[in-house]
Design a protein around this motif. Structure first.
Motif, short mmCIF file in Angstrom:
data_model
loop_
_atom_site.label_atom_id
_atom_site.label_comp_id
_atom_site.label_asym_id
_atom_site.label_seq_id
_atom_site.Cartn_x
_atom_site.Cartn_y
_atom_site.Cartn_z
N THR A 1 13.40 59.65 10.74
CA THR A 1 13.17 59.99 11.53
C THR A 1 12.51 59.10 12.89
OG1 THR A 1 10.82 59.70 11.02
CG2 THR A 1 12.68 61.98 10.35
N GLU A 2 12.50 57.65 12.28
CA GLU A 2 12.74 57.11 13.56
C GLU A 2 13.78 55.64 13.13
OE1 GLU A 2 8.68 54.67 11.97
OE2 GLU A 2 7.95 56.52 12.91
N GLU A 3 13.98 54.90 13.61
CA GLU A 3 14.50 53.15 13.22
C GLU A 3 14.04 52.59 12.66
OE1 GLU A 3 15.73 48.83 15.60
OE2 GLU A 3 16.93 50.52 15.90
N SER A 4 14.14 51.84 11.44
CA SER A 4 13.00 51.69 10.19
C SER A 4 14.00 50.53 9.61
CB SER A 4 12.79 52.34 9.20
OG SER A 4 11.62 51.92 8.68
N THR A 5 13.41 48.91 9.10
CA THR A 5 13.67 48.56 7.36
C THR A 5 13.49 48.72 6.40
OG1 THR A 5 12.47 47.56 8.45
CG2 THR A 5 14.01 46.68 9.82
N LEU A 6 14.94 48.51 5.33
CA LEU A 6 14.86 48.45 4.03
C LEU A 6 15.84 47.39 3.41
CD1 LEU A 6 15.50 51.86 3.11
CD2 LEU A 6 13.33 50.90 2.84
N ARG A 7 14.45 46.57 3.05
CA ARG A 7 15.08 45.59 2.35
C ARG A 7 15.96 44.79 3.72
NH1 ARG A 7 15.13 45.75 -3.40
NH2 ARG A 7 13.27 47.18 -3.17
N GLY A 8 15.54 44.57 4.70
CA GLY A 8 15.86 43.75 5.55
C GLY A 8 16.98 44.30 6.40
N TYR A 9 17.77 44.96 6.03
CA TYR A 9 18.38 46.04 6.61
C TYR A 9 18.21 47.40 7.67
CZ TYR A 9 22.17 44.64 2.45
OH TYR A 9 22.40 43.85 2.20
N THR A 10 19.38 47.26 9.15
CA THR A 10 18.41 48.17 10.19
C THR A 10 19.07 49.43 9.76
OG1 THR A 10 17.91 46.29 11.47
CG2 THR A 10 17.87 48.88 12.70
N ILE A 11 17.66 50.39 10.28
CA ILE A 11 17.86 51.87 9.98
C ILE A 11 17.84 52.79 11.14
CG2 ILE A 11 18.15 53.85 8.12
CD1 ILE A 11 19.27 51.37 6.08
N PRO A 12 19.46 53.65 11.48
CA PRO A 12 18.97 53.72 12.74
C PRO A 12 18.19 55.36 12.70
CG PRO A 12 21.02 52.63 12.91
CD PRO A 12 20.53 52.86 11.22
#
Length: 495
Positions: free
Chosen positions: A376-387
């Motif tokens: 629902t918003e841009e976030s990060t997981l394990r250093g990756y960007t999730i748009p």
């Protein structure tokens, strides 16, 4: 001849250039995006999207890691391949990963209504709060949920012993589980030979049949552009027809409830919902006719299929591991006896039974990939960007088959959840209902049904193989969103 050759060569070169450009354009990953297979031009990974996708994505973990991307048509989806990252996304960052994607297939069928596919926001929160309150029994009906399950158990047992060989086990389990939903939603149960009730069960079972048409519909959910092709269009029309028939049945019952509604006598889920509508909690809160009909459809689809599938897997487990059945029966004899009535108060005194159910949920995960999530918003997981708006799958199968957590995960072994003293050890790494704000609304009810129906069956019946037919492999099943066993015959002998 020369002109034909030139035209043919030009056509080939043009097509080759088109696919090359398309591939190059779509091979470009978003900046700092998780790695993963791109697949083919136009369709991405779709040609490989068959069988148990949870198992397939788990195998990609070794090459691409715990957070991977999968190209589905022209979109990149993210798959979370271990417990820690699923917990981080769905629980710790639940506000950022609890959306539901806009999928053309589901939008066409349900219009974004119901509870399962409603996007995260105030409407979803209102509907979930209402559902949790109602399913706990507050203001609905005269009997508790547990009483309903206990009362239904003898009907199921009688049905399972109505013939020498049971050939329609999935249907019979559906009868019992679906009747619990009927008690809550409609205020009453139905006889197993009731014409309308049988038709309802056949429609429910049709949604997850392992047929060519259903596989085509599954592909449309991944690559919506396929719906324009004639063979896919035909499959979609058939599926839509079944859903419309189901909705029409529910609409008739809803109108009957409206006609007989009494705010001083709230009989069931429908009455409770109508009360919310009459109190003015309408469109902005999700309390409309459309939401009601698809909420009920969600309760039947999700509340029946996964639980009945788990019970069918349990019967197959007994045929392959008869010692499991006898150990559960020994606990029933010691704790409940032959004439006692199994209930949730007995659960803590039956560690092996609890271990068996937890191992079954791990080993034969009913929803290997859970339900789609959306960032629902841009976030990060394990250093990756999730748009924002990225589709995200939590691979529950990979959690349940993680060798770092479960020794020899391919082995079915309930004892793995017993300590040295024989006591049950509950594992937070067994998550068949997912975790976080979008975890299954009916988790408590499903756990209750599996325990009471299972112990009720074993208390009264021996589950035996049919010598006249072969058994399907216990370690492989049929995947069509839900992971089910293949059909098999079974005998139920009274103890």
């Amino acid at each position: 001849m020369f002109e034909f050759s030139c035209d043919y060569t030009t056509l080939l070169l043009s097509a080759g250039l088109f696919f090359a450009l398309f591939y190059i354009m779509n091979s470009k990953r978003k900046r700092n995006f998780p790695p993963g297979p791109s697949g083919l031009p136009l369709v991405g990974y779709v040609p490989w999207a068959s069988g148990n996708l949870g198992e397939k994505f788990f195998k990609l973990k070794e090459k691409h890691g715990n957070v991977i991307s999968i190209r589905i048509a022209s979109d990149d989806w993210v798959v979370l391949n271990d417990f820690e990252v699923i917990n981080e996304a769905f629980a710790k960052k639940g506000h950022a990963f609890s959306g539901r994607p806009s999928n053309e297939l589901f939008d066409m069928i349900i219009g974004g209504k119901g509870i399962i596919m409603t996007d995260y926001g105030e409407t979803y929160k209102n509907l979930r709060k209402f559902g949790l309150t109602t399913l706990r029994g507050f203001g609905v009906g005269k009997r508790s949920m547990e009483d309903n399950v206990i009362e239904e158990t003898p009907y199921l047992i009688d049905e399972l012993t109505s013939s020498d060989v049971e050939k329609n086990l999935k249907l019979k389990m559906n009868y019992a589980v679906s009747n619990i939903i009927c008690r809550v939603v409609f205020g009453s149960r139905f006889n197993y030979d009731d014409e309308g009730f049988v038709e309802l069960q056949e429609i429910l079972l049709s949604f997850y049949k392992d047929t060519w048409e259903h596989r085509l519909v599954g592909l449309v959910s991944l690559a919506p552009f396929l719906r324009h092709l004639p063979v896919f269009k035909k499959a979609m029309k058939a599926m839509n027809g079944e859903i419309n028939k189901f909705i029409a049945m529910l609409d008739k019952i809803k109108e009957e409830h409206k006609a007989s509604f009494d705010e001083n006598d709230i009989r069931d889920f429908i009455d409770a919902f109508i009360k919310e509508m009459k109190e003015g909690h309408e469109a902005e809160a999700g309390f409309t006719d459309g939401y009601l009909l698809h909420y009920i459809r969600d309760l039947f689809e999700a509340g029946t299929s996964t639980t009945s599938s788990t019970l069918v897997w349990a019967m197959l487990a007994f045929l392959y591991h008869p010692d499991c059945q006898e150990k559960i029966y020994a606990e029933i004899e010691a704790v409940i006896g032959d004439s006692g009535v199994p209930s949730m108060k007995h659960r803590d005194q039956m560690p092996y039974t609890c271990a068996f159910i937890q191992e079954l949920s791990r080993h034969r995960t009913p929803l290997p990939l859970g339900v789609f999530h959306k960032a629902t918003e841009e976030s990060t997981l394990r250093g990756y960007t999730i748009p924002k708006d990225t589709m995200v799958w939590g691979n529950i199968w990979s959690v349940h088959y993680d060798p770092d957590t479960f020794d020899n995960p391919e082995e079915f072994r309930p004892e793995r959840f017993l300590d040295d003293g024989g006591q049950f050890v509950k594992s937070n790494r067994v998550i068949p209902f997912s975790i976080g704000p979008r975890h299954c609304l009916g988790e408590q009810l499903a756990r209750m049904e599996v325990f009471i129906f299972l112990t009720g069956i074993v208390q009264k019946l021996r589950v035996l193989p049919d010598p006249g037919s072969a058994l399907p492999d216990f370690n492989t099943g049929v995947f069509n969103m839900i992971y089910e066993s293949r059909d098999f015959n079974v005998r139920f002998e009274k103890r």
